[in-house]
Write an enzyme that holds these catalytic residues in place. Sequence first.
Site, PDB file in Angstrom:
ATOM      1  N   ARG A  25       0.841  -1.220   0.000  1.00 36.86           N
ATOM      2  CA  ARG A  25       0.000   0.000   0.000  1.00 36.86           C
ATOM      3  C   ARG A  25       0.868   1.258   0.000  1.00 36.86           C
ATOM      4  O   ARG A  25       0.626   2.206  -0.756  1.00 36.86           O
ATOM      5  CB  ARG A  25      -0.910  -0.047   1.226  1.00 36.86           C
ATOM      6  CG  ARG A  25      -1.715   1.213   1.480  1.00 36.86           C
ATOM      7  CD  ARG A  25      -2.588   0.976   2.711  1.00 36.86           C
ATOM      8  NE  ARG A  25      -3.314   2.161   3.135  1.00 36.86           N
ATOM      9  CZ  ARG A  25      -2.841   3.065   3.980  1.00 36.86           C
ATOM     10  NH1 ARG A  25      -1.610   2.948   4.466  1.00 36.86           N
ATOM     11  NH2 ARG A  25      -3.585   4.088   4.328  1.00 36.86           N
ATOM     12  N   THR A  28       2.637   1.686  -3.367  1.00 35.39           N
ATOM     13  CA  THR A  28       1.692   2.072  -4.430  1.00 35.39           C
ATOM     14  C   THR A  28       1.279   3.535  -4.280  1.00 35.39           C
ATOM     15  O   THR A  28       1.365   4.330  -5.238  1.00 35.39           O
ATOM     16  CB  THR A  28       0.437   1.166  -4.359  1.00 35.39           C
ATOM     17  OG1 THR A  28       0.865  -0.189  -4.458  1.00 35.39           O
ATOM     18  CG2 THR A  28      -0.538   1.481  -5.480  1.00 35.39           C
ATOM     19  N   ARG A  29       0.855   3.894  -3.092  1.00 34.96           N
ATOM     20  CA  ARG A  29       0.307   5.256  -2.926  1.00 34.96           C
ATOM     21  C   ARG A  29       1.411   6.318  -2.986  1.00 34.96           C
ATOM     22  O   ARG A  29       1.176   7.422  -3.470  1.00 34.96           O
ATOM     23  CB  ARG A  29      -0.507   5.336  -1.637  1.00 34.96           C
ATOM     24  CG  ARG A  29      -1.760   4.468  -1.769  1.00 34.96           C
ATOM     25  CD  ARG A  29      -2.895   4.925  -0.925  1.00 34.96           C
ATOM     26  NE  ARG A  29      -4.106   4.203  -1.301  1.00 34.96           N
ATOM     27  CZ  ARG A  29      -5.085   3.888  -0.455  1.00 34.96           C
ATOM     28  NH1 ARG A  29      -4.994   4.232   0.809  1.00 34.96           N
ATOM     29  NH2 ARG A  29      -6.156   3.250  -0.889  1.00 34.96           N
ATOM     30  N   GLY A 108      16.835 -14.258   0.047  1.00 32.80           N
ATOM     31  CA  GLY A 108      16.748 -14.961  -1.242  1.00 32.80           C
ATOM     32  C   GLY A 108      16.136 -14.059  -2.296  1.00 32.80           C
ATOM     33  O   GLY A 108      16.634 -13.963  -3.433  1.00 32.80           O
ATOM     34  N   THR A 130      10.142 -10.182   6.294  1.00 35.18           N
ATOM     35  CA  THR A 130      10.318 -11.572   6.715  1.00 35.18           C
ATOM     36  C   THR A 130      10.149 -11.634   8.233  1.00 35.18           C
ATOM     37  O   THR A 130      10.598 -10.720   8.936  1.00 35.18           O
ATOM     38  CB  THR A 130      11.711 -12.127   6.317  1.00 35.18           C
ATOM     39  OG1 THR A 130      11.956 -13.332   7.042  1.00 35.18           O
ATOM     40  CG2 THR A 130      12.853 -11.180   6.619  1.00 35.18           C
ATOM     41  N   ASP A 132      11.637 -13.508  10.165  1.00 34.31           N
ATOM     42  CA  ASP A 132      12.852 -14.030  10.810  1.00 34.31           C
ATOM     43  C   ASP A 132      13.765 -12.956  11.407  1.00 34.31           C
ATOM     44  O   ASP A 132      14.662 -13.277  12.180  1.00 34.31           O
ATOM     45  CB  ASP A 132      13.670 -14.861   9.814  1.00 34.31           C
ATOM     46  CG  ASP A 132      12.924 -16.098   9.378  1.00 34.31           C
ATOM     47  OD1 ASP A 132      12.083 -16.573  10.159  1.00 34.31           O
ATOM     48  OD2 ASP A 132      13.169 -16.585   8.248  1.00 34.31           O
ATOM     49  N   ARG A 167       3.501 -29.301  34.373  1.00 37.15           N
ATOM     50  CA  ARG A 167       4.091 -29.885  33.175  1.00 37.15           C
ATOM     51  C   ARG A 167       5.272 -29.063  32.655  1.00 37.15           C
ATOM     52  O   ARG A 167       5.376 -27.869  32.934  1.00 37.15           O
ATOM     53  CB  ARG A 167       3.052 -29.896  32.045  1.00 37.15           C
ATOM     54  CG  ARG A 167       2.070 -31.013  32.180  1.00 37.15           C
ATOM     55  CD  ARG A 167       1.000 -30.891  31.117  1.00 37.15           C
ATOM     56  NE  ARG A 167       0.095 -32.019  31.214  1.00 37.15           N
ATOM     57  CZ  ARG A 167      -1.170 -32.000  30.835  1.00 37.15           C
ATOM     58  NH1 ARG A 167      -1.701 -30.908  30.327  1.00 37.15           N
ATOM     59  NH2 ARG A 167      -1.913 -33.062  30.958  1.00 37.15           N
ATOM     60  N   ARG A 176      14.911 -21.116  11.115  1.00 34.91           N
ATOM     61  CA  ARG A 176      15.776 -22.196  10.611  1.00 34.91           C
ATOM     62  C   ARG A 176      17.247 -21.852  10.797  1.00 34.91           C
ATOM     63  O   ARG A 176      18.055 -22.686  11.142  1.00 34.91           O
ATOM     64  CB  ARG A 176      15.502 -22.448   9.119  1.00 34.91           C
ATOM     65  CG  ARG A 176      14.507 -23.541   8.856  1.00 34.91           C
ATOM     66  CD  ARG A 176      14.137 -23.557   7.409  1.00 34.91           C
ATOM     67  NE  ARG A 176      13.565 -22.280   7.019  1.00 34.91           N
ATOM     68  CZ  ARG A 176      13.355 -21.882   5.768  1.00 34.91           C
ATOM     69  NH1 ARG A 176      13.701 -22.639   4.774  1.00 34.91           N
ATOM     70  NH2 ARG A 176      12.822 -20.715   5.504  1.00 34.91           N
ATOM     71  N   SER A 220       5.857 -24.965  36.743  1.00 35.27           N
ATOM     72  CA  SER A 220       5.638 -25.066  35.293  1.00 35.27           C
ATOM     73  C   SER A 220       6.886 -24.552  34.598  1.00 35.27           C
ATOM     74  O   SER A 220       7.528 -23.623  35.082  1.00 35.27           O
ATOM     75  CB  SER A 220       4.447 -24.211  34.870  1.00 35.27           C
ATOM     76  OG  SER A 220       4.796 -22.846  34.878  1.00 35.27           O
ATOM     77  N   HIS A 257       2.761 -22.474  11.388  1.00 38.54           N
ATOM     78  CA  HIS A 257       2.402 -21.336  10.534  1.00 38.54           C
ATOM     79  C   HIS A 257       1.478 -20.319  11.192  1.00 38.54           C
ATOM     80  O   HIS A 257       1.220 -19.273  10.589  1.00 38.54           O
ATOM     81  CB  HIS A 257       1.815 -21.840   9.209  1.00 38.54           C
ATOM     82  CG  HIS A 257       2.885 -22.385   8.315  1.00 38.54           C
ATOM     83  ND1 HIS A 257       3.427 -23.632   8.499  1.00 38.54           N
ATOM     84  CD2 HIS A 257       3.548 -21.818   7.292  1.00 38.54           C
ATOM     85  CE1 HIS A 257       4.375 -23.817   7.598  1.00 38.54           C
ATOM     86  NE2 HIS A 257       4.471 -22.736   6.856  1.00 38.54           N
TER      87      HIS A 257
HETATM   88  P1  ATP Z   1      12.310 -15.838   3.732  1.00 39.65           P
HETATM   89  O1  ATP Z   1      13.433 -15.218   4.533  1.00 39.65           O
HETATM   90  O2  ATP Z   1      10.978 -15.491   4.300  1.00 39.65           O
HETATM   91  O3  ATP Z   1      12.496 -17.300   3.446  1.00 39.65           O
HETATM   92  P2  ATP Z   1      13.409 -15.210   1.135  1.00 39.65           P
HETATM   93  O4  ATP Z   1      13.265 -14.026   0.261  1.00 39.65           O
HETATM   94  O5  ATP Z   1      14.788 -15.473   1.694  1.00 39.65           O
HETATM   95  O6  ATP Z   1      12.316 -15.093   2.291  1.00 39.65           O
HETATM   96  P3  ATP Z   1      13.655 -17.503  -0.658  1.00 39.65           P
HETATM   97  O7  ATP Z   1      12.726 -18.634  -0.871  1.00 39.65           O
HETATM   98  O8  ATP Z   1      15.038 -17.799  -0.215  1.00 39.65           O
HETATM   99  O9  ATP Z   1      12.901 -16.512   0.351  1.00 39.65           O
HETATM  100  O10 ATP Z   1      13.749 -16.665  -2.019  1.00 39.65           O
HETATM  101  C1  ATP Z   1      12.581 -16.241  -2.705  1.00 39.65           C
HETATM  102  C2  ATP Z   1      12.763 -16.391  -4.188  1.00 39.65           C
HETATM  103  O11 ATP Z   1      13.862 -15.567  -4.615  1.00 39.65           O
HETATM  104  C3  ATP Z   1      13.144 -17.795  -4.657  1.00 39.65           C
HETATM  105  O12 ATP Z   1      12.020 -18.625  -4.812  1.00 39.65           O
HETATM  106  C4  ATP Z   1      13.796 -17.507  -6.003  1.00 39.65           C
HETATM  107  O13 ATP Z   1      12.826 -17.308  -7.009  1.00 39.65           O
HETATM  108  C5  ATP Z   1      14.504 -16.182  -5.732  1.00 39.65           C
HETATM  109  N1  ATP Z   1      15.915 -16.466  -5.418  1.00 39.65           N
HETATM  110  C6  ATP Z   1      16.438 -16.894  -4.244  1.00 39.65           C
HETATM  111  N2  ATP Z   1      17.766 -17.121  -4.352  1.00 39.65           N
HETATM  112  C7  ATP Z   1      18.087 -16.837  -5.644  1.00 39.65           C
HETATM  113  C8  ATP Z   1      19.293 -16.890  -6.401  1.00 39.65           C
HETATM  114  N3  ATP Z   1      20.456 -17.291  -5.862  1.00 39.65           N
HETATM  115  N4  ATP Z   1      19.237 -16.530  -7.714  1.00 39.65           N
HETATM  116  C9  ATP Z   1      18.078 -16.130  -8.269  1.00 39.65           C
HETATM  117  N5  ATP Z   1      16.906 -16.076  -7.625  1.00 39.65           N
HETATM  118  C10 ATP Z   1      16.897 -16.422  -6.332  1.00 39.65           C
END
Ligand code: ATP
Length: 327
Positions: A25, A28-29, A108, A130, A132, A167, A176, A220, A257
């Site tokens: 949001r 976009t805005r 990622g 995230t 985490d 307990r 993770r 507890s 979850h």
């Molecule tokens: P979270 O911390 O919640 O797991 P995240 O962004 O780290 O979130 P990932 O599943 O690791 O989640 O990455 C999300 C997406 O980003 C992947 O499904 C993939 O499409 C892309 N991605 C991750 N690593 C790479 C990489 N090395 N090269 C290209 N794309 C990537």
Amino acid sequence: MSTEINNIAVLTSGGDAPGMNAAIRAVTRTALYHGKRVFGVYRGYEGMIENDIVELSSSSVKHILALGGTFLKSARSQEFRTLEGRAKAAKNLRDRNIDALVVIGGDGSFTGALKLAEEHGIKVIGVPGTIDNDLFGTDYTIGYDTATNTVIESVDKIRDTASSHNRLFLVEVMGRDTGYIAASTGLATGALSIILPEKKNTYEELFSDLRSAQANKKTSNIIMVAEGNHLGDIFEIASAVRKEFPSIDVKVTTLGHTQRGGSPSTNDRVLASVLGHYAIKGLIEGREKVMSGMINQKVVFTPLEDAISKTTELDYEMLTIAKILAT
Ligand code: ATP
């Protein structure tokens, strides 16, 4: 370097987190406020490859501020990890004259964004979404506060039944690779022990905590366990405790979850609104390949490279305080 940006895309990627909607949001805005066109990419990079992209108006993002999850949906895309997949995705952006992309996600997602920028010249900016809390360049990530509030609400309820029946509860929370959720919620719920991926926890230490609790006649006990810990699976830990302490009634609860869901907390709504807003301001000012974050209540931009590769060390003092207060 041209700083003129006209069409901006936004997506959510990786694990969903409460507050992602508030960030969409804000992006976009703010972009519309500055006269830009905005496009929402559904299902993260998967939707970008499959051309699942729609133009967003101000009303497209109405009534989403308080909603958990992400209305753009999130996905993990294997194809985007390939050169060919990213080329397809980039073409779908170029066909709409999209010159910049806001990625709301974790490390990622930012790794993928950097590759898209390097290979196809698209300006990318990250917003840390995230639960985490594992990104360098921000004190908190969007979703972490709500997730920890969800954990403590559940653990408070577990504590009620734990004390009624004398307990021991082992509670597994997400994490993770990092134990921020376990450490802060362990302190906040008075957990006797906190077991984390960052720490080489040992059974001797855990058993010694339990012996102290028995000596203090505690009725507890809660042990907070992050899923990526080194002692093992929570059921293995429970078996080891039962073997050493046959008289203790040991129960296991995995919160799973539930930690991702729910309406975002005030802190997450504020953080998402500010960081989403600044992502667009940053792009307009010519910033790219950075993440907007909040450190000591100030907005900062950190290179995506650093956000991904560097780590903020867990505050180990939290563990010491938790131990002193719970024993
Ligand atoms: P979270 O911390 O919640 O797991 P995240 O962004 O780290 O979130 P990932 O599943 O690791 O989640 O990455 C999300 C997406 O980003 C992947 O499904 C993939 O499409 C892309 N991605 C991750 N690593 C790479 C990489 N090395 N090269 C290209 N794309 C990537």
